[in-house]
Design a protein around this motif. Structure first.
Motif: not given
Ligand SMILES: Cc1ncc(COP(=O)(O)O)c(C=O)c1O
Length: 429
Positions: A163-165, A273-275, A381-383, A412-414
């Motif tokens: 995982s990245t976290g 947001p896409c990882g 930041p991702s979120a 998506t997070g924070g």
């Molecule tokens: C805060 C956040 N948003 C979006 C994603 C994206 O999810 P995915 O990697 O399943 O595309 C992640 C992935 O770790 C994330 O940590």
């Protein structure tokens, strides 16, 4: 800022737009988008799979309610909130429509969308083990999973993940709460505080000098063929995908409660947001099952790591990495720092994605600050990337059906970000 202009259906490496190669932001309208009915008819997954995942979530409500404060009814779900008038005006400009926020940054238990997949997959594994051990009897409340013979059983098993976290944290919280041994393999960009929190939970953290893909591969190798362990495969797991997909039912319920119609005349634009693609892909799949062509998923990626965009543009025959284009996959959006998209996800939902918008890190910090000072939202930041994408999308490639559109930005997070981390991110705006 650019919008792609290749003929519909063109693919191959040459179809990867030049601005993407130069790490410049762009709006990529998906030339491979197809109608929902034909994509779903050919899919390996069905509505029954999503509803099966939902049924499993509900079986575990009593357990989650007993284990975690903040989930009184056991549901791991977040509010759907209207963006205030100022924020909506800033985002929409002159465009009509309304803007809502699906607040997974404040999701109970982990404060991150990845719980929808990671927690779900740990629960699925626990249920499989319990069933094989003969512990499930008719009428049993799943609150029993937290005690006695169940815990003894889980303590003899391991759950592992790369995982990245945030996926690691979700798997770690749920796995440790049930008494599993947990091992999380993390990439160089995983934040120190995320590793620290996992260790506090009693998880084993294995640090890798390489990126997310290498951490996942290392964990997969370590746990291959271990009968006493389960590897949560972020790149390739059906359970993760279906756990995320069930989120669509939550959103459907909330849209109906808010009186928001979703149909051909009222499209639903969802900024995700896409990882690696699992979370946005699962949500896209679930929403398409429920709303068909009326849902328009817009994936959002950092300019340094547009892995889903390049995979979809190049075609689905072979995996494509952003490194092949000379991009470095370095971004402050640690959860999105993924060089190669999940092929499972790209193949399953690629033709359902309306657009991919790539955003520079500076936009993430800008929005992180605007949302905190203007709306009290605490995002990582991702979120914040969905907000950065919405404005660009409407400015650069405005769809023609916006009059009665609803825009949902998925944060998506924070919420669990430590104060020092959050202050540091604010300072970079
Ligand atoms: C805060 C956040 N948003 C979006 C994603 C994206 O999810 P995915 O990697 O399943 O595309 C992640 C992935 O770790 C994330 O940590």
């Amino acid at each position: 800022m650019t919008v792609n202009a290749l003929p519909r259906g063109t693919s191959g490496d040459g179809a990867i737009p030049a601005p993407v190669r130069r790490a410049e932001p762009m709006v990529w309208r998906n030339p491979h988008r197809r109608d929902a009915a034909s994509v779903l008819a050919a899919s390996a997954f069905s509505e029954a799979d999503m509803r099966g995942a939902e049924a499993r979530w509900r079986r575990f409500d009593p357990l989650l309610a007993a284990l975690f404060a903040g989930t009184e009814d056991g549901r791991i779900d977040s509010p759907l909130m209207p963006a205030g008038p100022d924020l909506a005006r800033t985002l929409l400009g002159d465009a009509p429509g309304s803007v809502w926020i699906k607040a997974d940054h404040d999701l109970p238990v982990t404060g991150c969308i990845k719980a929808r997949g990671g927690v779900y997959e740990v629960l699925a594994y626990a249920e499989t083990l319990a069933e094989a051990a003969g512990l499930l009897r008719p009428g049993l409340s799943y609150a029993a999973f937290a005690s006695g013979a169940f815990r003894d059983l889980f303590a003899r098993h391991s759950v592992a993940v790369g995982s990245t976290g945030n996926l690691g944290f979700s798997v770690g919280v749920m796995g440790r709460a049930l008494g599993f041994q947990v091992e999380v393999h993390m990439s160089h960009d995983a934040k120190a505080w995320k590793k620290q929190r996992l260790r506090q939970l009693g998880a084993r953290v294995v640090e890798h000098p390489g990126d997310y893909g290498l951490a996942v591969a290392a964990a997969r190798d370590t746990f291959r063929d271990r009968a006493d362990a389960h590897f949560v495969d972020d790149e390739d797991s059906v359970d993760l995908f279906l756990g995320y997909a069930a989120a669509a039912l939550d959103l459907q319920r909330q849209l109906a409660a808010a009186g928001i119609a979703v149909d051909a005349a009222h499209p639903l634009y969802v900024y995700l947001p896409c990882g690696v693609g699992g979370a946005p892909g699962g949500v896209t799949f679930g929403l398409t099952l429920l709303f068909g062509d009326a849902v328009r998923p817009v994936f959002v990626e950092p300019v340094a790591a547009p892995c889903m965009l390049v995979q979809l543009a190049a075609g689905l025959d072979r995996p494509v990495s952003v490194y092949e284009l000379g991009l470095d996959n370095r971004t402050a959006a640690d959860g999105l720092a993924v060089a190669r998209a999940s092929l499972l996800v790209a193949r399953t939902v690629g033709p359902l994605i309306d657009a991919v918008v790539t955003v520079p890190d500076a936009d993430l910090f800008h929005w992180l600050k605007v949302l905190w000072t203007g709306a009290g939202l605490r995002l990582e930041p991702s979120a914040a990337s969905g907000f950065a994408a919405l404005g660009r999308f409407l400015a650069e490639a405005p769809p023609t059906d916006l009059a009665s559109a609803t825009h949902v930005v998925w944060t998506t997070g924070g919420a669990h970000l430590p104060d020092a981390e959050f202050e540091a991110a604010l300072a970079r705006a």
